[in-house]
Enzyme design. Structure first.
Site, PDB file in Angstrom:
ATOM      1  N   HIS A 307       0.854  -1.196   0.000  1.00  0.00           N
ATOM      2  CA  HIS A 307       0.000   0.000   0.000  1.00  0.00           C
ATOM      3  C   HIS A 307       0.883   1.236   0.000  1.00  0.00           C
ATOM      4  O   HIS A 307       1.947   1.257   0.625  1.00  0.00           O
ATOM      5  CB  HIS A 307      -0.900   0.019   1.245  1.00  0.00           C
ATOM      6  CG  HIS A 307      -2.090   0.907   1.099  1.00  0.00           C
ATOM      7  ND1 HIS A 307      -2.028   2.263   1.295  1.00  0.00           N
ATOM      8  CD2 HIS A 307      -3.358   0.636   0.725  1.00  0.00           C
ATOM      9  CE1 HIS A 307      -3.221   2.784   1.089  1.00  0.00           C
ATOM     10  NE2 HIS A 307      -4.053   1.824   0.732  1.00  0.00           N
ATOM     11  N   ASP A 364      -8.002  -5.279  -0.037  1.00  0.00           N
ATOM     12  CA  ASP A 364      -8.487  -6.162  -1.114  1.00  0.00           C
ATOM     13  C   ASP A 364      -8.145  -7.628  -0.904  1.00  0.00           C
ATOM     14  O   ASP A 364      -8.616  -8.475  -1.663  1.00  0.00           O
ATOM     15  CB  ASP A 364      -7.891  -5.689  -2.452  1.00  0.00           C
ATOM     16  CG  ASP A 364      -8.407  -4.308  -2.800  1.00  0.00           C
ATOM     17  OD1 ASP A 364      -7.605  -3.367  -2.875  1.00  0.00           O
ATOM     18  OD2 ASP A 364      -9.636  -4.165  -2.931  1.00  0.00           O
TER      19      ASP A 364
HETATM   20  C1  SDX Z   1      -6.262   0.154  -2.910  1.00  0.00           C
HETATM   21  O1  SDX Z   1      -4.391   4.611  -1.973  1.00  0.00           O
HETATM   22  C2  SDX Z   1      -5.374   4.018  -1.362  1.00  0.00           C
HETATM   23  O2  SDX Z   1      -5.807   4.406  -0.300  1.00  0.00           O
HETATM   24  C3  SDX Z   1      -5.957   2.827  -2.112  1.00  0.00           C
HETATM   25  C4  SDX Z   1      -6.981   2.001  -1.367  1.00  0.00           C
HETATM   26  C5  SDX Z   1      -8.246   2.765  -1.109  1.00  0.00           C
HETATM   27  O3  SDX Z   1      -8.960   2.408  -0.150  1.00  0.00           O
HETATM   28  O4  SDX Z   1      -8.588   3.655  -1.928  1.00  0.00           O
HETATM   29  O5  SDX Z   1      -6.448   1.537  -0.139  1.00  0.00           O
HETATM   30  C6  SDX Z   1      -7.411   0.778  -2.199  1.00  0.00           C
HETATM   31  O6  SDX Z   1      -6.008   0.490  -4.029  1.00  0.00           O
HETATM   32  C7  SDX Z   1      -5.408  -0.855  -2.170  1.00  0.00           C
HETATM   33  C8  SDX Z   1      -4.225  -1.369  -3.028  1.00  0.00           C
HETATM   34  C9  SDX Z   1      -4.740  -2.470  -3.977  1.00  0.00           C
HETATM   35  N1  SDX Z   1      -3.655  -2.832  -4.934  1.00  0.00           N
HETATM   36  C10 SDX Z   1      -3.029  -4.006  -4.834  1.00  0.00           C
HETATM   37  O7  SDX Z   1      -3.194  -4.832  -3.939  1.00  0.00           O
HETATM   38  C11 SDX Z   1      -2.054  -4.268  -5.981  1.00  0.00           C
HETATM   39  C12 SDX Z   1      -0.752  -4.862  -5.427  1.00  0.00           C
HETATM   40  N2  SDX Z   1      -0.059  -3.793  -4.698  1.00  0.00           N
HETATM   41  C13 SDX Z   1       0.927  -3.043  -5.392  1.00  0.00           C
HETATM   42  O8  SDX Z   1       0.827  -2.948  -6.778  1.00  0.00           O
HETATM   43  C14 SDX Z   1       1.397  -1.786  -4.673  1.00  0.00           C
HETATM   44  O9  SDX Z   1       1.715  -2.173  -3.402  1.00  0.00           O
HETATM   45  C15 SDX Z   1       0.477  -0.582  -4.623  1.00  0.00           C
HETATM   46  C16 SDX Z   1       0.003  -0.200  -5.979  1.00  0.00           C
HETATM   47  C17 SDX Z   1      -0.687  -0.847  -3.752  1.00  0.00           C
HETATM   48  C18 SDX Z   1       1.294   0.573  -4.029  1.00  0.00           C
HETATM   49  O10 SDX Z   1       2.224   0.904  -4.948  1.00  0.00           O
HETATM   50  P1  SDX Z   1       3.409   1.963  -4.634  1.00  0.00           P
HETATM   51  O11 SDX Z   1       3.147   2.715  -3.393  1.00  0.00           O
HETATM   52  O12 SDX Z   1       3.662   2.708  -5.891  1.00  0.00           O
HETATM   53  O13 SDX Z   1       4.602   1.024  -4.280  1.00  0.00           O
HETATM   54  P2  SDX Z   1       5.630   0.457  -5.338  1.00  0.00           P
HETATM   55  O14 SDX Z   1       4.899  -0.198  -6.474  1.00  0.00           O
HETATM   56  O15 SDX Z   1       6.622   1.522  -5.652  1.00  0.00           O
HETATM   57  O16 SDX Z   1       6.331  -0.699  -4.469  1.00  0.00           O
HETATM   58  C19 SDX Z   1       7.373  -0.386  -3.552  1.00  0.00           C
HETATM   59  C20 SDX Z   1       8.253  -1.650  -3.569  1.00  0.00           C
HETATM   60  C21 SDX Z   1       8.666  -2.043  -4.994  1.00  0.00           C
HETATM   61  O17 SDX Z   1       9.885  -2.722  -4.883  1.00  0.00           O
HETATM   62  P3  SDX Z   1      11.261  -1.838  -5.189  1.00  0.00           P
HETATM   63  O18 SDX Z   1      11.074  -1.221  -6.568  1.00  0.00           O
HETATM   64  O19 SDX Z   1      11.326  -0.808  -4.085  1.00  0.00           O
HETATM   65  O20 SDX Z   1      12.379  -2.859  -5.137  1.00  0.00           O
HETATM   66  O21 SDX Z   1       7.497  -2.757  -3.059  1.00  0.00           O
HETATM   67  C22 SDX Z   1       7.322  -3.716  -4.092  1.00  0.00           C
HETATM   68  C23 SDX Z   1       7.606  -3.022  -5.406  1.00  0.00           C
HETATM   69  O22 SDX Z   1       8.109  -3.947  -6.374  1.00  0.00           O
HETATM   70  N3  SDX Z   1       5.920  -4.142  -4.031  1.00  0.00           N
HETATM   71  C24 SDX Z   1       5.491  -5.397  -4.203  1.00  0.00           C
HETATM   72  C25 SDX Z   1       4.110  -5.348  -4.023  1.00  0.00           C
HETATM   73  N4  SDX Z   1       3.726  -4.082  -3.775  1.00  0.00           N
HETATM   74  C26 SDX Z   1       4.854  -3.345  -3.789  1.00  0.00           C
HETATM   75  N5  SDX Z   1       6.171  -6.544  -4.470  1.00  0.00           N
HETATM   76  C27 SDX Z   1       5.400  -7.657  -4.574  1.00  0.00           C
HETATM   77  N6  SDX Z   1       4.051  -7.702  -4.428  1.00  0.00           N
HETATM   78  C28 SDX Z   1       3.374  -6.550  -4.141  1.00  0.00           C
HETATM   79  N7  SDX Z   1       2.081  -6.571  -3.992  1.00  0.00           N
END
Ligand code: SDX
Length: 430
Positions: A307, A364
């Protein structure tokens, strides 16, 4: 203590005011930065940028705190209020008294039905049309029957518009489902509460009413409450962006639906189930999935994990995990996807990769398993998120409209394209 920020640019020192929020959050106010320095800030994804001051929702991502108008969401669980009561709190700012709740609920009940000619729009979609495409279109279509809501000049018209759209989003969702199954539309039943009426429109037949199990109604009510607002997330920021141009409430919320549709946002609940089903179908070991999630080249993400704001367990996920256990036990369902989800969570929470990156289950991760158990088709999951989030979009849109300092949102950019060059007529080009 008053805070102060100093910025030094090429030897020139600029004092910048620091704003402090209710809970002590601090923000550097850069509203005069470009005027005073000619420079802008750069923050792709706005991870470090506050877009507004808001009194609606407070989140402390480090501590896993979420409050609606100051009330911790844990206090809305067991026993919890009706979704419309929480919607009224979020939209109007206070827990409604009996008279107000009765009036607001009456607006919802009296306006659950769609204009008969709206039904032709559903027939204009292919049966397999994505429900979110229909929902965003229908929110704008609804407004065409209420031009009086294009400019909400006073509290009464706003209350009416809010009550109607919260009511009718449910009907649109149910009708898009019925259309996808080739089933007749079921009219809303004014004797039923908000969630029970939705389930009735989804699953009743002309010759037999759907029997609403209290546990199912209760679970759906809780799911909507937990999705009701989440400060400046992607879809809410989109609603504010669109609303900043003075676009009407319906158009602004329709834009929120489009933003929420993405699998990284509101589409994640569907992506979680698809991920779990794929793991089950492929008989994959959860340990191998965790390894894939850590390997950037795999293209695999552990959906429902991570998140932008929560660097702790999403408090909503905690509540939904308990609700999941309760509902499946009550319905006598053994869902293998839940076992896979639990194992993935157990492995991830003790894996250094997830610990270091502070990746925890988010809202989720368990919501889809509950919705599956209560019979909601997976294609409808993002629509369910939209129904829950609508009060938040409405509240945030209104807060922005009421802000005396409101102005059209217009971010700047750093240009990295071609330097000055000139047009070459076609005949002179190679
Ligand atoms: C919602 O914003 C809100 O409030 C949203 C929400 C709401 O109520 O409105 O809470 C609802 O959207 C919840 C999130 C649902 N999405 C997912 O579950 C999709 C999977 N999660 C990710 O794609 C990600 O964690 C996000 C999109 C939720 C957040 O993305 P960020 O903040 O841009 O983080 P990032 O992609 O830059 O990740 C940071 C690091 C990365 O590694 P590095 O590049 O630092 O080496 O963490 C890793 C990412 O690769 N990472 C994950 C991961 N999520 C982040 N690695 C594996 N699996 C994951 N799920």
């Amino acid at each position: 203590m008053a805070h102060q920020a100093t910025l030094t640019i090429d030897g020139k020192v600029l004092e910048l005011p620091v704003l402090e929020g209710t809970e002590g959050e601090l923000a550097i106010d850069i509203a005069q930065l470009r005027a005073k320095t000619g420079l802008i800030t750069y923050d792709p994804g706005y991870g470090n940028t506050g877009a507004c001051r808001s009194a609606i929702t407070f989140i402390d991502g480090e501590k896993g705190i979420l409050r609606y108008r100051g009330i911790p969401i844990e206090e809305f669980d067991r026993p919890h209020p009706d979704f419309l009561e929480v919607a009224a709190l979020i939209i109007f700012g206070e827990l409604p008294d009996k008279a107000f709740l009765k009036r607001f609920s009456a607006i919802s009940t009296a306006n659950a039905n769609l204009d008969e000619s709206m039904k032709h729009h559903f027939e204009g979609f292919p049966e397999n049309a994505p429900p979110m495409a229909q929902l965003s279109a229908m929110l704008n279509a609804i407004s065409c029957f209420h031009p009086e809501f294009f400019t909400l000049t006073n509290g009464v018209s706003f209350e009416q518009a809010a009550g109607r759209v919260i009511s009718q989003i449910r009907t649109v969702a149910a009708y898009s489902y019925r259309r996808s199954k080739g089933l007749p539309f079921i009219y809303p039943n004014p004797a039923l509460r908000y969630c029970a009426n939705f389930l009735h429109m989804m699953f009743s037949m002309p010759y037999q009413d759907y029997l609403v199990e209290p546990e199912i109604e209760d679970a759906l009510n809780l799911i909507f409450i937990l999705h009701a607002d989440h400060e400046q997330n992607c879809s809410t920021s989109t609603v504010r962006m669109v609303g900043s141009s003075q676009a009407n409430l319906f158009a602004s919320c329709a834009s929120g639906v489009c933003a929420l549709w993405g699998p990284l946002h509101g589409g994640a609940n569907l992506a979680v189930i698809e991920m779990l089903e794929s793991i089950q179908r492929g008989n994959q070991k959860p340990e191998d999935c965790i390894a894939l999630a850590k390997d950037k080249s795999s293209g695999f993400r552990l959906m429902g994990f991570g998140h932008r704001i929560y660097k702790n367990y999403d408090p909503r996920a905690k509540i939904l995990k308990k609700c999941c256990d309760r509902v499946l036990k009550k319905l006598g369902i053994q869902d293998p996807l839940l076992d896979i989800a639990r194992r993935l969570e157990e492995l991830a929470l003790k894996d250094p990769y997830f610990i270091e990156k502070k990746l925890y289950p988010n809202v989720d991760f368990y919501s889809g398993i509950i919705m599956r158990a209560i019979g909601i088709p997976t294609s409808m999951f993002p629509v369910m998120f939209s129904i829950g989030r609508l009060p938040g979009w409405i509240a945030q849109w209104k807060e922005q409209q009421d802000d005396p300092a409101k102005r059209i949102a217009r971010p700047r950019q750093i240009y990295v394209g071609a330097p000055l060059r000139h047009y070459v007529p076609l005949e002179k080009r190679k």
